[in-house]
Design an enzyme around this catalytic site. Structure first.
Site, PDB file in Angstrom:
ATOM      1  NE  ARG A  64      60.033  43.663-104.141  1.00  0.00           N
ATOM      2  CZ  ARG A  64      60.919  44.320-104.883  1.00  0.00           C
ATOM      3  NH1 ARG A  64      62.209  44.261-104.566  1.00  0.00           N
ATOM      4  NH2 ARG A  64      60.546  45.006-105.941  1.00  0.00           N
ATOM      5  CE1 TYR A 118      48.795  34.817 -81.248  1.00  0.00           C
ATOM      6  CE2 TYR A 118      48.942  35.974 -83.347  1.00  0.00           C
ATOM      7  CZ  TYR A 118      49.546  35.251 -82.325  1.00  0.00           C
ATOM      8  OH  TYR A 118      50.879  34.970 -82.388  1.00  0.00           O
ATOM      9  CG  ASP A 191      43.861  34.062 -86.870  1.00  0.00           C
ATOM     10  OD1 ASP A 191      44.058  32.922 -87.345  1.00  0.00           O
ATOM     11  OD2 ASP A 191      44.669  34.619 -86.101  1.00  0.00           O
ATOM     12  CE  LYS A 216      50.758  29.319 -84.101  1.00  0.00           C
ATOM     13  NZ  LYS A 216      51.217  30.528 -84.806  1.00  0.00           N
TER      14      LYS A 216
END
Length: 410
Positions: A64, A118, A191, A216
């Site tokens: 993890r 967004y 962002d 992206k």
């Protein structure tokens, strides 16, 4: 993952090919192997005890917390993000948004969010955070005086920025907004997916935390989901501890894909930015188009700020049709042959999507309302968001021309 030994003297095109490639992780090969491992074994009990309490970056503990495949990617992202002490990886961009906000906010805090953020970020404020007892409000990022007054009145713990704004591409004065937030002891988060650290050094321009959707530009091939958040030493520790508490981890296979995409990211961004500028300039001259929203264009309201603060762009921009028929955007998109219809962007393929930003504004005007955009008529106008990929721009222009011509034939 914190940075180690990056050389700021080299230019970004050189750094992006070398970042995160520690010899102890790659050995004799160029790329780190894909470590698919949930369990890390220790030589003896003493070794396990010695490792357990340290919780250091780049140290085996349990799957993890990652392994060299993830560590290499995180370190590379840190090395190309000016001012960053470390980067945390998340399984999606929205997970990165949540992780960044939860690292900063607690019940009773107040969040101010730019009104052109967004939509999932807006939903985070009104949904998950609201259920936790965190209040929120929206602000117009283009009105510095109003923003400063609102900050003084509301005393936010955090301010969420996005530049250019989602869908409508407004460029705000990030350094000024971040400075106002800092004077009020508020944490500024941004962002930065549109430009990434290659095109806008968010931390050096005053932000405390910068996040991006790696799905992206970094991935670049529409085949992975991932996000990241980077920060200076103070907030990097908060990001890391919060991500660990939430059990956030990314797949080593996806991390390997993202690392591969990162190496060609600058070349792809340079190409898509140049193509987008050409397509946007062509659209601005078409009679069927009322307005192009693209800071790459010299006559765009945000161009001067983009030119001042940014070192690059990308292929994402929007345009407004010169009709009041809100269904026209869907018909234009349906008529396109070289543009796929789908969410996301930043891949090698071009995409088109009808958008309705006026439905998501509370504090600022929408450019798709003629009364706000200085256009004739009344009511809202349809708009389309384009993501320009790696196709030849002349072919994309020809495709747009035939699709727009069908508006005149109706």
């Amino acid at each position: 993952m914190s940075s180690n030994g990056d050389d700021k003297r080299t230019r970004i095109g050189t750094r992006i090919t070398r970042a995160g490639r520690r010899s102890e992780w790659t050995g004799a090969v160029v790329n780190p192997p894909v470590w698919r491992a949930s369990t890390h074994l220790y030589e003896n009990e003493a070794a396990r005890k010695a490792a357990t309490g340290k919780n250091r970056d780049g140290q085996f503990f349990y799957g993890r917390r990652g392994a060299p495949t993830q560590w290499s990617l995180a370190e590379a992202l840190t090395q190309i993000e000016p001012g960053a002490a470390g980067t945390v990886l998340y399984p999606s961009g929205v997970a990165a948004i949540a992780g960044a906000l939860l690292a900063v906010l607690k019940p009773g805090d107040h969040l101010m969010m730019c009104d052109n953020a967004y939509d999932p970020s807006r939903g985070m404020a009104s949904g998950l955070l609201a259920r936790m007892g965190i209040t929120h409000s929206f602000f117009d990022p283009l009105d510095l005086d109003a923003f400063e007054t609102q900050v003084e009145q509301e005393s936010p713990r955090a301010v969420w920025l996005e530049s250019p704004g989602s869908l409508t591409m407004e460029v705000c004065d990030v350094p000024a907004l971040a400075a106002i937030a800092r004077r009020a002891d508020a944490v500024s988060l941004i962002d930065n997916t549109w430009a990434s650290g290659l095109g806008f050094a968010a931390l050096e321009h005053g932000c405390d935390i910068t996040m991006q959707s790696l799905s992206k530009h970094v991935g670049g091939h529409s085949d992975l989901m991932m996000g990241s958040a980077s920060a200076g030493e103070r907030w990097y520790k908060a990001l890391r501890h919060t991500a660990q508490a939430l059990g956030q981890v990314v797949s080593p296979d996806d991390a390997a894909l993202a690392s591969r995409g990162l190496r060609t990211m600058k070349v792809r961004l340079d190409h898509s930015t140049a193509s987008a500028a050409r397509v946007a300039a062509w659209l601005a001259d078409q009679p069927q188009v009322a307005r192009v929203m693209c800071p790459l264009l010299e006559d765009d309201p945000g161009h001067a700020l983009w030119q001042r603060d940014f070192t690059g762009g990308c292929g994402l921009f929007s345009f407004v049709l010169a009709t009041g028929d809100m269904k026209a955007s869907g018909r234009v998109v349906d008529a396109l042959n070289l543009f796929g219809i789908g969410y996301s962007w930043g891949g090698y393929e071009s995409l088109a999507l009808p958008i309705f930003p006026h439905e998501h504004r509370l504090a600022m005007a929408s450019p798709t309302k003629p009364s706000d955009a200085g256009l004739a008529g009344s009511g809202a106008r349809p708009a389309i968001r384009l993501s320009i990929g790696l196709e030849d721009p002349d072919d994309l222009i020809a495709d747009l021309a035939q699709a727009l011509a069908q508006m005149d034939a109706e």
